[in-house]
Design a protein around this motif. Sequence first.
Motif, PDB file in Angstrom:
ATOM      1  N   THR A 179       0.812  -1.219   0.000  1.00 10.70           N
ATOM      2  CA  THR A 179       0.000   0.000   0.000  1.00 10.70           C
ATOM      3  C   THR A 179       0.845   1.268   0.000  1.00 10.70           C
ATOM      4  O   THR A 179       0.329   2.352  -0.262  1.00 10.70           O
ATOM      5  CB  THR A 179      -0.931   0.015   1.226  1.00 10.70           C
ATOM      6  OG1 THR A 179      -0.148  -0.160   2.420  1.00 10.70           O
ATOM      7  CG2 THR A 179      -1.950  -1.111   1.126  1.00 10.70           C
ATOM      8  N   SER A 200      -0.092  -2.576  -9.019  1.00 11.33           N
ATOM      9  CA  SER A 200      -1.439  -2.156  -9.413  1.00 11.33           C
ATOM     10  C   SER A 200      -1.461  -1.406 -10.739  1.00 11.33           C
ATOM     11  O   SER A 200      -2.496  -1.349 -11.416  1.00 11.33           O
ATOM     12  CB  SER A 200      -2.060  -1.279  -8.320  1.00 11.33           C
ATOM     13  OG  SER A 200      -2.297  -2.030  -7.147  1.00 11.33           O
ATOM     14  N   GLY A 246     -10.668  -2.680  -3.739  1.00  5.56           N
ATOM     15  CA  GLY A 246      -9.396  -3.394  -3.806  1.00  5.56           C
ATOM     16  C   GLY A 246      -9.108  -4.091  -2.495  1.00  5.56           C
ATOM     17  O   GLY A 246     -10.017  -4.564  -1.810  1.00  5.56           O
ATOM     18  N   TYR A 265      -8.275  -3.018   0.442  1.00  2.00           N
ATOM     19  CA  TYR A 265      -8.905  -2.445   1.635  1.00  2.00           C
ATOM     20  C   TYR A 265     -10.316  -2.992   1.804  1.00  2.00           C
ATOM     21  O   TYR A 265     -10.714  -3.391   2.903  1.00  2.00           O
ATOM     22  CB  TYR A 265      -8.929  -0.918   1.532  1.00  2.00           C
ATOM     23  CG  TYR A 265      -9.468  -0.227   2.774  1.00  2.00           C
ATOM     24  CD1 TYR A 265      -8.616   0.145   3.808  1.00  2.00           C
ATOM     25  CD2 TYR A 265     -10.833   0.054   2.899  1.00  2.00           C
ATOM     26  CE1 TYR A 265      -9.104   0.777   4.947  1.00  2.00           C
ATOM     27  CE2 TYR A 265     -11.326   0.673   4.034  1.00  2.00           C
ATOM     28  CZ  TYR A 265     -10.457   1.038   5.053  1.00  2.00           C
ATOM     29  OH  TYR A 265     -10.955   1.648   6.185  1.00  2.00           O
ATOM     30  N   SER A 313      -4.185  -2.446  -5.014  1.00  2.00           N
ATOM     31  CA  SER A 313      -3.886  -1.852  -3.714  1.00  2.00           C
ATOM     32  C   SER A 313      -4.691  -0.573  -3.542  1.00  2.00           C
ATOM     33  O   SER A 313      -4.707   0.285  -4.426  1.00  2.00           O
ATOM     34  CB  SER A 313      -2.394  -1.541  -3.609  1.00  2.00           C
ATOM     35  OG  SER A 313      -2.100  -0.862  -2.420  1.00  2.00           O
ATOM     36  N   ASN A 314      -5.391  -0.458  -2.425  1.00  6.63           N
ATOM     37  CA  ASN A 314      -6.058   0.804  -2.083  1.00  6.63           C
ATOM     38  C   ASN A 314      -6.167   0.899  -0.561  1.00  6.63           C
ATOM     39  O   ASN A 314      -6.524  -0.058   0.106  1.00  6.63           O
ATOM     40  CB  ASN A 314      -7.440   0.910  -2.737  1.00  6.63           C
ATOM     41  CG  ASN A 314      -8.442  -0.081  -2.160  1.00  6.63           C
ATOM     42  OD1 ASN A 314      -8.084  -1.185  -1.763  1.00  6.63           O
ATOM     43  ND2 ASN A 314      -9.713   0.299  -2.115  1.00  6.63           N
ATOM     44  N   ASP A 315      -5.789   2.016  -0.050  1.00  5.75           N
ATOM     45  CA  ASP A 315      -5.850   2.276   1.394  1.00  5.75           C
ATOM     46  C   ASP A 315      -6.105   3.771   1.549  1.00  5.75           C
ATOM     47  O   ASP A 315      -5.194   4.539   1.875  1.00  5.75           O
ATOM     48  CB  ASP A 315      -4.537   1.856   2.057  1.00  5.75           C
ATOM     49  CG  ASP A 315      -4.590   1.919   3.576  1.00  5.75           C
ATOM     50  OD1 ASP A 315      -5.688   2.153   4.125  1.00  5.75           O
ATOM     51  OD2 ASP A 315      -3.533   1.738   4.211  1.00  5.75           O
ATOM     52  N   PRO A 316      -7.343   4.208   1.294  1.00  6.00           N
ATOM     53  CA  PRO A 316      -7.634   5.638   1.122  1.00  6.00           C
ATOM     54  C   PRO A 316      -7.242   6.523   2.296  1.00  6.00           C
ATOM     55  O   PRO A 316      -6.913   7.696   2.105  1.00  6.00           O
ATOM     56  CB  PRO A 316      -9.150   5.660   0.883  1.00  6.00           C
ATOM     57  CG  PRO A 316      -9.661   4.362   1.409  1.00  6.00           C
ATOM     58  CD  PRO A 316      -8.561   3.376   1.193  1.00  6.00           C
TER      59      PRO A 316
END
Length: 275
Positions: free
Chosen positions: A40, A46, A58, A60, A87-90
């Motif tokens: 992340t 990605s 994604g 997360y 990958s996403n982790d806002p």
Amino acid sequence: MQTTATLSTKGGTGKTTGSSNLGALSADAGLRTLLIDLDTSQPTLSSYFQLDYTAPGGVYDLLVHNIVDADKVISRTRIPNLDIILSNDPHNQLETLLLHAPDGRLRLRSLLTRLPNDYDLVIIDTKGTAAVTVEMALVAANNVISPLYPEMLAAREFHRGTLQLFQGVNNLRRTLGLDELPLNVVFNRQDNSNDARDIAFEIRDMLGTMDDSVKVLETHIPALVTYRVAASQGIPAHHLERTKPSSRRAASALQTMQQVACEVWPHWKQRFEGV
């Protein structure tokens, strides 16, 4: 389903390059392959391949909200048989949430069994540091690939960081009643100089005395511009270079990836050799 995680507590060793190229080779071999980008902080995997379909969620959404609906969390690349969970982790919360969750290190292992698509191979790309997401990936995996530069300083860092983390997770796996993980070390970006070969031989000998679960692959990934060019074009290296140029000693990208894949997943050897 075979699940393989990449591992190195040092960034920039080639985990993403290995994940993307081995994943694409496996897909070309007819294996339904899923890439999971758990890095992340630097989610290079990605953006490696062009996508035919981009899921709205994604990793997360998968790991925090337990969403396993394929259309919601699984994106499709333009390579047949090759999917990816982006990958996403806002809000940069994933590591903290998993660290404090009672099932944090077990969550991915459980969720993989609930994914709707029948994948043959899952490759998990991890971040280059010790983190709960890395430990979670190792708990979920059946085996591990760790790229290593053939340099003594890199080997010492591998011993202090990567190997220590790997052994700690194997201790955890034993307490959970899980099989011990095998670790496949592959020398990456090795040139053809005598010095590089001598250092690689010394490191191979050193690692061979450390841990029975650690194996250094016979195949090494040479230091070729092919892999950088392929990455910049968003294509697998073996699509760019299928045969070895007559003026070069190093194997072609296709032959190298085939040999690495055959060592890591020998039960699919015929499939890889048929690409």
